[in-house]
Design an enzyme around this catalytic site. Sequence first.
Site, mmCIF file in Angstrom:
data_model
loop_
_atom_site.group_PDB
_atom_site.id
_atom_site.type_symbol
_atom_site.label_atom_id
_atom_site.label_comp_id
_atom_site.label_asym_id
_atom_site.label_seq_id
_atom_site.Cartn_x
_atom_site.Cartn_y
_atom_site.Cartn_z
ATOM 1 N N SER A 1 5.590 50.796 -6.514
ATOM 2 C CA SER A 1 6.349 49.599 -6.897
ATOM 3 C C SER A 1 6.270 49.287 -8.393
ATOM 4 O O SER A 1 6.194 48.125 -8.794
ATOM 5 C CB SER A 1 5.909 48.385 -6.066
ATOM 6 O OG SER A 1 6.240 48.577 -4.705
ATOM 7 N N GLY B 1 9.241 55.478 -8.302
ATOM 8 C CA GLY B 1 10.192 55.869 -7.269
ATOM 9 C C GLY B 1 11.486 55.079 -7.409
ATOM 10 O O GLY B 1 12.353 55.398 -8.223
ATOM 11 N N GLY B 2 11.596 54.002 -6.628
ATOM 12 C CA GLY B 2 12.838 53.217 -6.564
ATOM 13 C C GLY B 2 13.409 52.833 -7.920
ATOM 14 O O GLY B 2 14.626 52.950 -8.145
ATOM 15 N N HIS C 1 1.815 63.917 -2.157
ATOM 16 C CA HIS C 1 2.444 62.587 -2.110
ATOM 17 C C HIS C 1 2.233 61.981 -0.722
ATOM 18 O O HIS C 1 2.272 62.682 0.281
ATOM 19 C CB HIS C 1 3.942 62.704 -2.424
ATOM 20 C CG HIS C 1 4.566 61.348 -2.629
ATOM 21 N ND1 HIS C 1 4.945 60.555 -1.578
ATOM 22 C CD2 HIS C 1 4.833 60.649 -3.760
ATOM 23 C CE1 HIS C 1 5.421 59.409 -2.067
ATOM 24 N NE2 HIS C 1 5.371 59.456 -3.378
ATOM 25 N N ASN D 1 10.196 59.975 -9.579
ATOM 26 C CA ASN D 1 10.279 60.643 -8.280
ATOM 27 C C ASN D 1 11.540 60.137 -7.573
ATOM 28 O O ASN D 1 11.548 59.036 -7.038
ATOM 29 C CB ASN D 1 9.012 60.311 -7.464
ATOM 30 C CG ASN D 1 9.039 60.934 -6.089
ATOM 31 O OD1 ASN D 1 9.918 61.722 -5.767
ATOM 32 N ND2 ASN D 1 8.069 60.573 -5.259
ATOM 33 N N TRP D 2 12.575 60.955 -7.602
ATOM 34 C CA TRP D 2 13.863 60.519 -7.045
ATOM 35 C C TRP D 2 13.907 60.651 -5.517
ATOM 36 O O TRP D 2 14.890 60.257 -4.896
ATOM 37 C CB TRP D 2 15.000 61.304 -7.700
ATOM 38 C CG TRP D 2 15.220 60.915 -9.140
ATOM 39 C CD1 TRP D 2 14.707 59.822 -9.781
ATOM 40 C CD2 TRP D 2 16.017 61.605 -10.121
ATOM 41 N NE1 TRP D 2 15.130 59.793 -11.089
ATOM 42 C CE2 TRP D 2 15.936 60.867 -11.327
ATOM 43 C CE3 TRP D 2 16.788 62.763 -10.113
ATOM 44 C CZ2 TRP D 2 16.595 61.258 -12.489
ATOM 45 C CZ3 TRP D 2 17.446 63.160 -11.273
ATOM 46 C CH2 TRP D 2 17.351 62.411 -12.449
ATOM 47 N N LYS D 3 12.891 61.249 -4.937
ATOM 48 C CA LYS D 3 12.805 61.381 -3.469
ATOM 49 C C LYS D 3 14.128 61.927 -2.907
ATOM 50 O O LYS D 3 14.782 62.727 -3.567
ATOM 51 C CB LYS D 3 12.401 60.041 -2.855
ATOM 52 C CG LYS D 3 11.135 59.484 -3.500
ATOM 53 C CD LYS D 3 10.538 58.323 -2.766
ATOM 54 C CE LYS D 3 9.297 57.828 -3.511
ATOM 55 N NZ LYS D 3 8.615 56.741 -2.834
ATOM 56 N N GLU E 1 4.068 60.372 1.182
ATOM 57 C CA GLU E 1 5.146 60.588 2.157
ATOM 58 C C GLU E 1 5.055 61.979 2.775
ATOM 59 O O GLU E 1 5.618 62.229 3.838
ATOM 60 C CB GLU E 1 6.511 60.311 1.494
ATOM 61 C CG GLU E 1 6.723 58.808 1.324
ATOM 62 C CD GLU E 1 7.631 58.400 0.181
ATOM 63 O OE1 GLU E 1 8.377 59.238 -0.350
ATOM 64 O OE2 GLU E 1 7.580 57.209 -0.196
ATOM 65 N N GLY F 1 7.086 51.643 -2.402
ATOM 66 C CA GLY F 1 8.360 51.194 -1.844
ATOM 67 C C GLY F 1 8.302 49.815 -1.197
ATOM 68 O O GLY F 1 9.240 49.399 -0.522
ATOM 69 N N GLU G 1 -1.599 56.477 -6.086
ATOM 70 C CA GLU G 1 -0.513 55.709 -5.488
ATOM 71 C C GLU G 1 -1.002 55.085 -4.186
ATOM 72 O O GLU G 1 -0.990 55.737 -3.143
ATOM 73 C CB GLU G 1 0.678 56.620 -5.188
ATOM 74 C CG GLU G 1 1.287 57.240 -6.416
ATOM 75 C CD GLU G 1 2.715 57.672 -6.145
ATOM 76 O OE1 GLU G 1 3.612 57.166 -6.807
ATOM 77 O OE2 GLU G 1 2.928 58.490 -5.238
HETATM 78 P P1 PGA Z 1 8.076 53.359 -5.524
HETATM 79 O O1 PGA Z 1 7.605 54.860 -5.188
HETATM 80 O O2 PGA Z 1 8.061 53.223 -7.027
HETATM 81 O O3 PGA Z 1 9.453 53.249 -4.942
HETATM 82 O O4 PGA Z 1 7.073 52.443 -4.887
HETATM 83 C C1 PGA Z 1 6.591 55.495 -5.923
HETATM 84 C C2 PGA Z 1 6.320 56.872 -5.377
HETATM 85 O O5 PGA Z 1 6.305 57.051 -4.153
HETATM 86 O O6 PGA Z 1 6.115 57.828 -6.137
#
Ligand code: PGA
Length: 241
Positions: free
Chosen positions: A201, A222-223, A88, A7-9, A90, A166, A160
């Site tokens: 994470s 994500g990150g 998600h 997930n590159w957001k 977010e 994050g 998640e």
């Molecule tokens: P993260 O994000 O790996 O940066 O914690 C995961 C996600 O939101 O899909």
Amino acid sequence: MRIVAANWKMNLRCKSAVGLASRLRADGRSCWLFPAFPLLVPVAQVIAGSGLVLGAQDVSPEQDGAFTGEVSGEQLKDAGCELVLIGHSERRHGHGERHPLLVRKLKRAAECGLKTVYCVGETLPERQAGRAETVVGEQLGSLAKLSDSEKAQVAAVAYEPVWAIGTGENATPAQAHEMHALLRQSLERMGMKVPLLYGGSVKPENAGELLAQPHVEGLLVGGASLEYESLAAIDNAAREA
Ligand code: PGA
């Protein structure tokens, strides 16, 4: 082999996204990639005919029309998407997306022929109040509103925990196992057999131990998915699991 979803957001630019996708392609990897909307077409061009799968981070609940700022499922298909993330945290917490809207998005995506990755997860106060399982169970309940053919379009469910996204603080393998076992039971009751992903994470250092849990069939990253080295290391862990 387990699923690794990136997930590159709201990160990367055309050049960096295309560069990352090209390296993954050259390695013969088969991750699921979720770039931001403007990066979908260039990434689709790079990964065409490879094992990499393209997905979007959101979809409008509406069909094409006068909805400024929205992107329709038809447009996502046209851009080369096979998948879309729905629910998600977010979107749930940053944009107030709740059950009725998420059900509409799940149905709309299915109608367009997009496969969905449905995300669930509790906040820290919810976990501290002992409500994690109830909250996640309620969120999963959105899937019960789908018809059998719409359920068949659900490609994966991602657990998640919001407190792990994050933050650098991942759920312990035991916490992930506990929630995934519960999700597996609930999905079975709904007649659904879909892979369960863990997200929050995920890093090369913890990917292996998370994937070693019986009901963790993949990772949503994500990150750590923004750099080739860390994403490749996580994918290697998934290949070995
Ligand atoms: P993260 O994000 O790996 O940066 O914690 C995961 C996600 O939101 O899909």
